[in-house]
Design an enzyme around this catalytic site. Sequence first.
Site, mmCIF file in Angstrom:
data_model
loop_
_atom_site.group_PDB
_atom_site.id
_atom_site.type_symbol
_atom_site.label_atom_id
_atom_site.label_comp_id
_atom_site.label_asym_id
_atom_site.label_seq_id
_atom_site.Cartn_x
_atom_site.Cartn_y
_atom_site.Cartn_z
ATOM 1 N N HIS A 41 -7.802 -2.758 0.765
ATOM 2 C CA HIS A 41 -6.974 -2.152 -0.268
ATOM 3 C C HIS A 41 -5.642 -1.676 0.307
ATOM 4 O O HIS A 41 -5.615 -0.972 1.320
ATOM 5 C CB HIS A 41 -7.741 -0.969 -0.864
ATOM 6 C CG HIS A 41 -7.183 -0.432 -2.135
ATOM 7 N ND1 HIS A 41 -7.196 -1.125 -3.317
ATOM 8 C CD2 HIS A 41 -6.604 0.763 -2.413
ATOM 9 C CE1 HIS A 41 -6.660 -0.392 -4.271
ATOM 10 N NE2 HIS A 41 -6.282 0.765 -3.752
ATOM 11 N N SER A 62 -3.009 -0.961 -7.521
ATOM 12 C CA SER A 62 -4.078 0.014 -7.715
ATOM 13 C C SER A 62 -3.845 0.758 -9.032
ATOM 14 O O SER A 62 -3.780 0.131 -10.084
ATOM 15 C CB SER A 62 -4.169 0.938 -6.503
ATOM 16 O OG SER A 62 -5.384 1.651 -6.485
ATOM 17 N N GLU A 101 -11.572 -4.808 -0.479
ATOM 18 C CA GLU A 101 -10.882 -3.620 -0.993
ATOM 19 C C GLU A 101 -11.498 -2.319 -0.501
ATOM 20 O O GLU A 101 -10.818 -1.431 0.016
ATOM 21 C CB GLU A 101 -10.924 -3.634 -2.528
ATOM 22 C CG GLU A 101 -10.242 -4.811 -3.194
ATOM 23 C CD GLU A 101 -8.786 -4.552 -3.499
ATOM 24 O OE1 GLU A 101 -8.247 -3.515 -3.073
ATOM 25 O OE2 GLU A 101 -8.176 -5.412 -4.170
#
Length: 507
Positions: free
Chosen positions: A415, A176, A303
Amino acid sequence: MSGPVRGRRAPGGVTALLGIPYAAPPFGPHRFRAPQPAAGWSEPRDCRDFGPIAPQSAELPGAPVWRPEDEDVLTVNVWVPSEPGGGPLPVLFWIHGGAYTFGSSAQPDFDGSALARAGMVVVSCNYRVGFEGFGHVPGFPENRGLLDQVAALRWVRENIAAFGGDPERVTVAGHSAGAGSVVCLMAMERARGLFRRAIAHSVPAAFFTVGVAAATAARIAAEAGVAPTGEGLLSASPRRLVDASDRVGGVIGDDPVTAIQAYDPVVFQPVVDGEVLPMDPLSALEAGSSGDVDLLVCHALEEYWFLHEVGAVREITSEAELTDCARDLGLPADLLDGYRALMPGAPVLDRYLALLGDAQFGEYGARLAEHHARAGGRAAAVAGEEGRPSSGGRAYLSRFARRRATPDGWTRPWHTADIPFAFGNLDADGAAFLIGGAPDEQDRALSRRMLRAWADFAASGDPGWPPITPDATPVKLWAVPADHLADDATSDVRELWRGVPLGLQRH
């Protein structure tokens, strides 16, 4: 190194040395400045516990919280196999994520013990996040968090041999915002030569111009009750700026500075300032900025379902709202028709989350890998014509596709779910939420495969499947009960995005 250190034994034959300063505390005369050298020490320093974390308001499972009296926040952690064997080991340098606003290296799912047992020296670092690391302060450098990471990598270059690591085989890795940092480092001249390989999981297409960064800082300064000047911002305590940033970022769609902030209220991003970060990473990789670096990119198939679950994204439930979203983000209307065809019968919310996830992570990461591979191919061709060897420039692509049935439905590949698998930390605090419950044997087998791919890539530059070529984009899909290899040339989703510009948060 600044002085001798004393660590502790971790389970499974690993020694952990935690909280080693790599730079001076970035407060007082050093606040908002580039990192400065750490003071030395002569007696063995107790490094059995993680160091304090950078200013932030987050309280994450199993991780420390920031306290205003904490100042020595620029530290590294090292995990070393107790019996490393012959020769120096490859090094994996981990950069945590957290929207450039929160997080730390002390999160339980980032423990480096399992990776060290696989034959690496593992290093992680804390760096400045939020306003301290990425807020625009007139008269002071942008991207101070990235400069901290460069300083930590220089510490690795100068000291890792003492821990049994090979300074010529450093792989920088992140997820990320950590992955965004990785590709920024690939674009930065200041980081040149400090690492040989790069792993980027869920890279966000998220970068600000100086103008956007300044406008965001002005909103935060107003919320904090100070002038948006160097003097004014220095007069505000870190706590005051943390609280003001939280209030600005806690409102979705309230007079956003950028279009994406109406849907995902991001506050801090790396700033393309032409100096610390000379250009956005996609353009930099296309231009061959890191032609000698091997790159491994991964993203999760769904995600944004995680970001929706934790309330970090605006909810859209009508076709009209979805049409407005595409228009606001500058996306062509036929994209919506394409997603409707690919997801027949899916709720508007699901199509919206899929659209954002592909725009911000999936398509962006795939393009990074493809651009890097093409630049590496051009460099190899030139080297061949000149009769000299060419090294590096390879790029590999993968996707996390693991799903598992639960009493409430399916666990999504969302995610952050991939990180406990790659680290081998499926039983860590907080991992059950990310992966959808307690791991089963198929999950543990998948974790072993992903961890092995990281270890092999760090050692040799080959994770175990074919690299991208000018003619093909093979992609590894991590799944249970078994992984498989696909060709992105046949991907319906990739076809939808051909020719569509990315970089939503720069507008």
